[in-house]
Design a protein around this motif. Structure first.
Motif, PDB file in Angstrom:
ATOM      1  N   UNK A 106       0.835  -1.203   0.000  1.00 35.46           N
ATOM      2  CA  UNK A 106       0.000   0.000   0.000  1.00 35.46           C
ATOM      3  C   UNK A 106       0.874   1.258   0.000  1.00 35.46           C
ATOM      4  N   UNK A 107       1.920   1.251   0.803  1.00 42.03           N
ATOM      5  CA  UNK A 107       2.825   2.407   0.897  1.00 42.03           C
ATOM      6  C   UNK A 107       3.551   2.649  -0.431  1.00 42.03           C
ATOM      7  N   UNK A 108       4.082   1.588  -1.027  1.00 44.56           N
ATOM      8  CA  UNK A 108       4.763   1.725  -2.315  1.00 44.56           C
ATOM      9  C   UNK A 108       3.814   2.264  -3.375  1.00 44.56           C
ATOM     10  N   UNK A 109       2.608   1.700  -3.425  1.00 42.93           N
ATOM     11  CA  UNK A 109       1.650   2.138  -4.430  1.00 42.93           C
ATOM     12  C   UNK A 109       1.284   3.607  -4.241  1.00 42.93           C
ATOM     13  N   UNK A 110       1.088   4.018  -3.010  1.00 44.70           N
ATOM     14  CA  UNK A 110       0.727   5.404  -2.728  1.00 44.70           C
ATOM     15  C   UNK A 110       1.789   6.369  -3.265  1.00 44.70           C
ATOM     16  N   UNK A 111       3.046   6.020  -3.081  1.00 43.42           N
ATOM     17  CA  UNK A 111       4.151   6.853  -3.570  1.00 43.42           C
ATOM     18  C   UNK A 111       4.174   6.869  -5.105  1.00 43.42           C
ATOM     19  N   UNK A 112       4.053   5.691  -5.713  1.00 40.01           N
ATOM     20  CA  UNK A 112       4.074   5.600  -7.175  1.00 40.01           C
ATOM     21  C   UNK A 112       2.878   6.316  -7.786  1.00 40.01           C
ATOM     22  N   UNK A 113       1.735   6.253  -7.123  1.00 35.43           N
ATOM     23  CA  UNK A 113       0.550   6.940  -7.628  1.00 35.43           C
ATOM     24  C   UNK A 113       0.778   8.445  -7.700  1.00 35.43           C
ATOM     25  N   UNK A 114       1.333   9.019  -6.640  1.00 36.47           N
ATOM     26  CA  UNK A 114       1.600  10.462  -6.624  1.00 36.47           C
ATOM     27  C   UNK A 114       2.671  10.845  -7.636  1.00 36.47           C
ATOM     28  N   UNK A 115       3.631   9.965  -7.841  1.00 40.80           N
ATOM     29  CA  UNK A 115       4.736  10.266  -8.753  1.00 40.80           C
ATOM     30  C   UNK A 115       4.355  10.074 -10.222  1.00 40.80           C
ATOM     31  N   UNK A 116       3.598   9.008 -10.532  1.00 42.21           N
ATOM     32  CA  UNK A 116       3.421   8.611 -11.932  1.00 42.21           C
ATOM     33  C   UNK A 116       1.991   8.511 -12.443  1.00 42.21           C
TER      34      UNK A 116
END
Length: 125
Positions: A106-116
């Motif tokens: 969930x944490x990784x996805x949240x970061x990738x969502x904001x970035x990409x």
């Protein structure tokens, strides 16, 4: 929130690749990029290191060359925006998004969502 938006709508300032500075951080990013399918192997720290987009870097969407041809700084400044290249990029981005939801925490996805995965929002700014 401060932003550094790329020509295609990515936000560098929240990108784990752009923010990774230590060898350990770079290795974790390389492992993540491999796990989500953005690389075929876990690449070296030198290869995964990123200082942001520039006219000297290769773009998988061929947008760097395109903005140079159209004499603009970002895709949303082009009179042809949104074009076929942008539409193709957004379709690929949706595929990446679905894949990352499956393969990331969930944490990784949240970061990738904001970035990409907020490209359209970022390009509309």
């Amino acid at each position: 929130m401060e932003e550094k938006i790329t020509l295609c709508g990515d936000n560098c300032l929240v990108c784990p690749r752009y923010n990774a500075k230590s060898d350990e951080e770079l290795k974790k990013v390389a492992e993540l990029w491999y796990r989500v399918g953005w690389r075929n192997t876990v690449v070296s720290n030198v290869e995964i290191s990123c200082l942001g987009c520039s006219s000297h870097k290769q773009c998988t969407y061929r947008l760097v060359e395109c903005i140079q041809e159209h004499n603009v700084n970002k895709c949303n400044q082009c009179r042809k925006y949104p074009c076929e290249k942008i539409n193709h990029m957004l379709i690929r981005s949706e595929e990446y998004k679905r894949n990352c939801k499956i393969k990331c925490s969930h944490e990784e996805y949240s970061i990738l969502e904001k970035a990409f995965f907020e490209k359209e929002i970022n390009l509309a700014k």
